[in-house]
Enzyme design. Sequence first.
Site, PDB file in Angstrom:
ATOM      1  N   TYR A  17       0.845  -1.189   0.000  1.00 27.84           N
ATOM      2  CA  TYR A  17       0.000   0.000   0.000  1.00 27.84           C
ATOM      3  C   TYR A  17       0.880   1.237   0.000  1.00 27.84           C
ATOM      4  CZ  TYR A  17      -3.577   3.360   1.581  1.00 27.84           C
ATOM      5  OH  TYR A  17      -4.432   4.429   1.686  1.00 27.84           O
TER       6      TYR A  17
ATOM      7  N   ASP B 294       9.142   2.737   0.304  1.00 28.11           N
ATOM      8  CA  ASP B 294       8.053   3.371   1.031  1.00 28.11           C
ATOM      9  C   ASP B 294       8.214   2.976   2.495  1.00 28.11           C
ATOM     10  OD1 ASP B 294       5.783   4.225   2.273  1.00 28.11           O
ATOM     11  OD2 ASP B 294       4.392   3.389   0.803  1.00 28.11           O
TER      12      ASP B 294
ATOM     13  N   LYS C 221       3.663   8.730   9.320  1.00 31.18           N
ATOM     14  CA  LYS C 221       3.387   8.113  10.620  1.00 31.18           C
ATOM     15  C   LYS C 221       4.330   8.571  11.735  1.00 31.18           C
ATOM     16  CE  LYS C 221       0.579   4.609   8.582  1.00 31.18           C
ATOM     17  NZ  LYS C 221       0.680   3.850   7.355  1.00 31.18           N
TER      18      LYS C 221
HETATM   19  C1  LIG Z   1       0.042   4.314   5.993  1.00 33.97           C
HETATM   20  C2  LIG Z   1       0.824   4.113   4.776  1.00 33.97           C
HETATM   21  C3  LIG Z   1       0.746   4.996   3.678  1.00 33.97           C
HETATM   22  C4  LIG Z   1      -0.247   6.114   3.612  1.00 33.97           C
HETATM   23  O1  LIG Z   1      -0.059   7.067   4.602  1.00 33.97           O
HETATM   24  P1  LIG Z   1      -1.296   8.037   4.987  1.00 33.97           P
HETATM   25  O2  LIG Z   1      -0.686   8.991   5.960  1.00 33.97           O
HETATM   26  O3  LIG Z   1      -2.347   7.162   5.561  1.00 33.97           O
HETATM   27  O4  LIG Z   1      -1.728   8.703   3.731  1.00 33.97           O
HETATM   28  C5  LIG Z   1       1.597   4.793   2.618  1.00 33.97           C
HETATM   29  N1  LIG Z   1       2.477   3.776   2.615  1.00 33.97           N
HETATM   30  C6  LIG Z   1       2.577   2.917   3.640  1.00 33.97           C
HETATM   31  C7  LIG Z   1       3.600   1.826   3.589  1.00 33.97           C
HETATM   32  C8  LIG Z   1       1.749   3.038   4.744  1.00 33.97           C
HETATM   33  O5  LIG Z   1       1.822   2.152   5.727  1.00 33.97           O
END
Ligand SMILES: *Cc1c(COP(=O)(O)O)cnc(C)c1O
Length: 471
Positions: free
Chosen positions: A188, A283, A311
């Site tokens: 994701y 990511d 995060k």
């Molecule tokens: C949570 C997450 C996102 C998206 O971040 P948001 O602040 O919710 O937009 C993207 N990549 C990874 C790996 C994530 O865990």
Amino acid sequence: MAGVSGVGLSWSSNISLCPVPKPSPASRPVSSVVKMAVSVEKKPFSLQKSEEIFTAAKELMPGGVNSPVRAFKSVGGQPIVFDSVKGSRMWDVDGNEYIDYVGSWGPAIIGHADDKVNSALIETLKKGTSFGAPCLLENILAEMVIEAVPSIEMVRFVNSGTEACMGALRLARAFTGHEKIIKFEGCYHGHADPFLVKAGSGVATLGLPDSPGVPKGATFETLTSPYNDAETVKSLFESNKGEIAAVILEPVVGNAGFIPPKPDFLSFLRQITKDNGALLIFDEVMTGFRLAFGGAQEYFGITPDLTTLGKIIGGGLPVGAYGGRRDIMEMVAPAGPMYQAGTLSGNPLAMTAGIHTLRRLKEAGCYEYLDKITGDLVRGILDAGRDAGHEMSGGFIRGMFGFFFMEGPVYNFGDAKKSDTAKFARFYRGMLEEGVYFAPSQFEAGFTSLAHTAHDIEQTVEAAKRIFQRI
Ligand SMILES: *Cc1c(COP(=O)(O)O)cnc(C)c1O
């Protein structure tokens, strides 16, 4: 690498080969259990207020939530409505207390509502919440991020992980002049159009293959491969020669359950991107500052070209960031021609929470501590599950973990989907009543924090033992 033992848990032979011990309910001293139940007067578990509030919420917001996974679709029942958080604990509106393993989906790595972060936020608040102009706090957090994360020589702050990934993708395309990207099934990268292809947790949990509303043109250049599958990546590069801008991945997957990379997978991706003039994007929105202070890239010793963060670096306030090699980052406006902007980007409150969260994480022993308690938790749960006759696999690295109701190994999302999600849902509901809050989906990693104590872990494993007996 101390935590590599954790990786091994996912598919090491001792998991699939170890005989599954039978449950032995007869060995439990029934009388003492009954006595305890009588002496500890526990009020019955009720979610009445939660239910009332959520019922109202459904009329006000789509599905009653502002982010889909919160809606408990895959575990059944209604979501819990919370009132407050502190340390490793959360309290709902009915007064129930939970040990929390979601950590607001990652940010709460030093524990919820940390006193130092809170008082720093109050001091910053007095000076205002947003300047829409440069502030010193941006420099401080930028320096910390650049010093910590091996690939990052310059950084741009944004307001979410989604934005960070959008920015990194546009930048990779701008820098290489290529348009295609390779992503992995179950990974994701936020909800921007080009990434909503086989995007894991939220999307997978709801059973939506792709989202309506995403035009074909937006995902046309997005190629996908199973995670940990070097052969597919190789053939994608061969059949799209000179057209790939980037390979983007979660260096440890957290959005399809916890799935670590095979030993050579990251170095393979490093090499093949280099050989083909493509960029490698980690990511690290989830893994950044969680697997190590320098993220997964420090932990595995593989340096990507670009990195996305989120995060943890916002310490519970909305933040994202992307960064990387100076020559690439200098393409970003206004230094360069690639446009990207944000009204609230780099705002003083988010910078403050990030700075003080990272300061705490920089103290000696943090990651060793996370490794220890997370290991105790995962081993405890896997042992308890197997003792009760369940097929299980799982693993952890530092403060990130996961377990599946199936025999390992789990190398990719396809494997993960074979796990017994109905059993997970039963386990989940049972654990809630025991006062343990896991992510409400089989396909989400769990998180521990510096505020979790050995006692929290013990209490969780004891609760799991009781629930495993009756699912
Ligand atoms: C949570 C997450 C996102 C998206 O971040 P948001 O602040 O919710 O937009 C993207 N990549 C990874 C790996 C994530 O865990």
